[in-house]
Design an enzyme around this catalytic site. Structure first.
Site, PDB file in Angstrom:
ATOM      1  N   LYS A 178       0.847  -1.182   0.000  1.00  0.00           N
ATOM      2  CA  LYS A 178       0.000   0.000   0.000  1.00  0.00           C
ATOM      3  C   LYS A 178       0.888   1.240   0.000  1.00  0.00           C
ATOM      4  O   LYS A 178       1.820   1.354   0.802  1.00  0.00           O
ATOM      5  CB  LYS A 178      -0.910  -0.013   1.232  1.00  0.00           C
ATOM      6  CG  LYS A 178      -2.168   0.810   1.084  1.00  0.00           C
ATOM      7  CD  LYS A 178      -3.164   0.506   2.195  1.00  0.00           C
ATOM      8  CE  LYS A 178      -4.478   1.244   1.967  1.00  0.00           C
ATOM      9  NZ  LYS A 178      -5.469   0.957   3.012  1.00  0.00           N
ATOM     10  N   GLU A 187     -19.252  -6.540  10.361  1.00  0.00           N
ATOM     11  CA  GLU A 187     -20.250  -5.787  11.117  1.00  0.00           C
ATOM     12  C   GLU A 187     -21.275  -6.683  11.799  1.00  0.00           C
ATOM     13  O   GLU A 187     -21.684  -6.417  12.935  1.00  0.00           O
ATOM     14  CB  GLU A 187     -20.957  -4.790  10.188  1.00  0.00           C
ATOM     15  CG  GLU A 187     -20.060  -3.695   9.637  1.00  0.00           C
ATOM     16  CD  GLU A 187     -19.345  -4.084   8.361  1.00  0.00           C
ATOM     17  OE1 GLU A 187     -18.615  -3.240   7.799  1.00  0.00           O
ATOM     18  OE2 GLU A 187     -19.497  -5.244   7.914  1.00  0.00           O
ATOM     19  N   ARG A 196     -25.548  -3.259   7.514  1.00  0.00           N
ATOM     20  CA  ARG A 196     -25.117  -4.617   7.211  1.00  0.00           C
ATOM     21  C   ARG A 196     -25.410  -5.578   8.366  1.00  0.00           C
ATOM     22  O   ARG A 196     -25.323  -6.788   8.203  1.00  0.00           O
ATOM     23  CB  ARG A 196     -23.621  -4.630   6.894  1.00  0.00           C
ATOM     24  CG  ARG A 196     -23.181  -3.570   5.910  1.00  0.00           C
ATOM     25  CD  ARG A 196     -21.768  -3.787   5.427  1.00  0.00           C
ATOM     26  NE  ARG A 196     -21.748  -4.661   4.268  1.00  0.00           N
ATOM     27  CZ  ARG A 196     -20.641  -5.159   3.710  1.00  0.00           C
ATOM     28  NH1 ARG A 196     -19.475  -4.887   4.254  1.00  0.00           N
ATOM     29  NH2 ARG A 196     -20.710  -5.932   2.655  1.00  0.00           N
TER      30      ARG A 196
END
Length: 624
Positions: free
Chosen positions: A283, A369, A397
């Site tokens: 990243k 979640e 969610r």
């Protein structure tokens, strides 16, 4: 310096078909120019940054090998799709990224035929790609389908549900795991440790390579050696997990080595059945500051490419997120039962300080979640007081878990709901437009909406003191700048209060963030303003009082009108047999696109001028 001089190769690429005409030896130069262009464009507009830098070579290789858009390319979440947008005809519009009427920050089907699936929430790519692959088989189409998913998104249950289904269907599908050891916060959990072990498991790769050479020289023993390999490889590579799902596992390979990527993808493209390619990227690749601090450079505002991000903001008003983070630490000091839970959003939810000071009471459950909510329910069953810090859009969610595991059992879980209302540049996939509607219909729930920073702190404390499931929803960014009291006092549950007394004509019933524009509009209209505070239980006595003393009630909320706080007021009026006219103002029955939050609220009629105009129009109609 002209663009042609700076990006001589990139300027010849308008679509992937142009890219596929290049010679392979030209691809590294294209990747370098693409990276430089990305740094230049994002530094001027802001947006997701480190993840895009890490995905450049993979994006180039995918569009080079696969016949997009005929072949389907499905990205997970979409944080890493700026290079994809640049290579698919949108380079000239990158200066409009995440601005009103400009490019969306995520793939969007209406924006381009190359955006095969709209995303924004994690872990949907494998399921969507599997659906596309099944459709191609049903329709007799010769089409390749690729899902690109990060190691953070791979921790979610949806991803494994789709893997399980895909292996059983034996459909032609390529899943690429883009493994950069990051989501937004550092990855956590057993799968992350599993992938780390896989990265260190070079022994199996060497064995497999050596075995292939030997097998090529000695065909008579091929079957015997192959069977032996099948028996031992489960012990010497963690990649067997994905093969147990029915996938042919390949990798890991270097996600920044274009020759290896193109060669590997070219070979995999010819294979039948479910394929799983593990690609390792970095990243922030190619921009040293982002490589050093990929969390800070995940999502950026405008910055100088030479100097990087500016230092700490310092001074100014604290954001609602900061108010929550400070309250969490203060509350933890007072009550050892408190624990904090986040689904991989430590930084975004303001929990960095808490994670450092109360590490033994801090739980990052990964991008999960549903699990976060049920995990909190389990803690609450044992006398712990869990606080779940979650964005409004992500709480959607876990709706079943919220109802079935928390509210049905009346467990004292506090939901600190950030990013309620419009969120600006991230657009409709991240807007918290529905939480008041979907929360207030759940029995046992207490739902609060603070109008300023201090009220937010006091509501969080109130929620913690209650022996019931509670939610405090607050917007992104800063509030009106109210003085924050260090002392914490529980508010009377279900009671609002009048903040301005008018002449008896119009009364605003303001919920949460809408108090400030309502107060401003009330000055021009000489209207009464009530800070309602509680969406559930609603202050029905105050509603009746205002209905009896005013000619028009106006409900204002930063939530969709359907089923929201205004609907609760109408229900209360109907139950009391009152026919006082009521004007409901809130978000429209449509998805509000990305752009500057203040501009979007204005267009929705939810700034002071818009509220005033709506009320005057209603009064004019009633007098006509």
């Amino acid at each position: 310096m002209t663009s042609a001089a700076r990006y001589p190769l990139l300027d010849t690429i308008d679509l992937p078909s142009d890219l596929r005409r290049l010679e392979r030896r030209q691809l590294p130069q294209l990747a370098r120019e693409l990276r430089e262009f990305l740094v230049e464009s994002v530094s001027q507009t802001g947006g997701h940054f480190a993840s895009n830098l890490g995905c450049i070579e993979l994006t180039v290789a995918l569009h080079y090998v696969f016949d997009t858009p005929h072949d389907r390319l499905v990205w997970d979440v979409g944080h890493q799709t700026y290079p994809h947008k640049i290579l698919t005809g949108r380079r000239a519009r990158m200066d409009t990224m995440r601005m009103k009427d400009g490019l969306a920050g995520f793939p969007k089907r209406e924006e381009s035929e190359y955006d095969t699936f709209g995303v924004g929430h994690s872990s949907t790519s494998i399921g969507a790609a599997l659906g596309m692959a099944a459709a191609a088989r049903t329709q007799g189409q010769a089409r390749k389908v690729v899902a690109v998913i990060g190691d953070g998104a791979m921790t979610a249950g949806m991803a494994f549900e789709a893997l399980n289904n895909a292996g059983a269907m034996d459909t032609d599908l390529l899943v690429i795991l883009n493994d950069n050891d990051m989501s937004i916060s550092p990855n956590v959990g057993a799968l992350n440790h599993y992938l780390t072990k896989l990265m260190s498991g070079r022994f199996y790769a060497a064995v497999k390579e050596g075995s292939s050479k030997v097998l090529g020289m000695a065909p008579p023993v091929h079957a015997l050696v192959k069977r032996a390999e099948e028996h031992v490889k489960g012990m010497i590579t963690p990649g067997a997990l994905f093969e147990e799902f029915g996938f042919n596992y390949l990798g890991p390979i270097d996600g920044h080595d274009l020759d290896t990527l193109v060669e590997t993808l070219g070979n995999v493209r010819k294979l039948k059945g479910p394929q799983f390619l593990h690609v390792v990227t970095k990243k922030g690749q190619g921009y040293k500051l982002a490589e050093k601090d990929p969390i800070a450079y995940h999502g950026v505002s405008r910055f100088s490419p030479e100097n990087g991000l500016a230092g700490g903001k310092g001074g100014g008003k604290p954001s609602y997120t900061q108010v929550f983070g400070d309250w969490l630490c203060d509350m933890a000091k007072q009550d050892r039962r408190l624990v904090g839970i986040t689904p991989a959003m430590r930084e975004g939810s303001g929990m960095v300080r808490f994670a450092g000071e109360y590490a033994d009471r801090y739980f990052d459950v990964g991008i999960a979640e549903q699990h976060a909510v049920t995990f909190a329910a389990g803690l609450a069953c044992e006398g712990i007081k869990p606080v779940v810090a979650i964005y409004s859009t992500f709480l959607q969610r876990a709706y079943d878990q919220l109802i079935h595991d928390v509210a049905l059992q009346n467990l004292p879980v506090v939901f600190a709901i950030d990013r309620a209302g419009l969120v600006g540049a991230d657009g409709p996939t991240h807007a918290g437009a529905f939480d008041l509607s979907f929360l207030r219909c759940i029995p046992n729930m207490v739902v609060m909406a603070p109008s300023d920073e201090n009220e937010c702190r006091q509501m969080l404390y109130t929620a913690f003191t209650l022996d019931a499931p509670t939610a405090v929803r607050y917007p992104r960014g800063t509030g009106p700048g109210a003085h924050i009291q260090s002392d914490m006092t529980a508010l009377p549950v279900g009671q609002g209060h009048i903040r301005r007394q008018g002449d008896g004509g119009v009364a605003f019933l303001a919920f949460g963030s809408m108090l400030s524009p309502a107060m401003a509009a009330a000055e021009a209209l000489n209207a009464t303003v009530a800070d309602m505070r509680f969406v559930k239980p609603l202050d029905e006595a105050l509603v009746r009082q205002l209905a009896a003393s005013h000619r028009l009630l106006v409900t204002v909320e930063e939530n969709v009108i359907q089923g929201g706080a205004g609907s609760a007021v109408l229900e209360a009026l109907a139950a009391a047999g009152l026919d006082t006219p009521c004007l409901q103002l809130g978000l429209p029955d449509s998805y509000v696109e990305h752009g500057d939050p203040a501009l979007l609220l204005s267009e929705c009629g939810l700034d002071a001028a818009g509220l005033e105009a709506s009320v005057r129009a209603r009064l004019a109609d009633s007098e006509a």
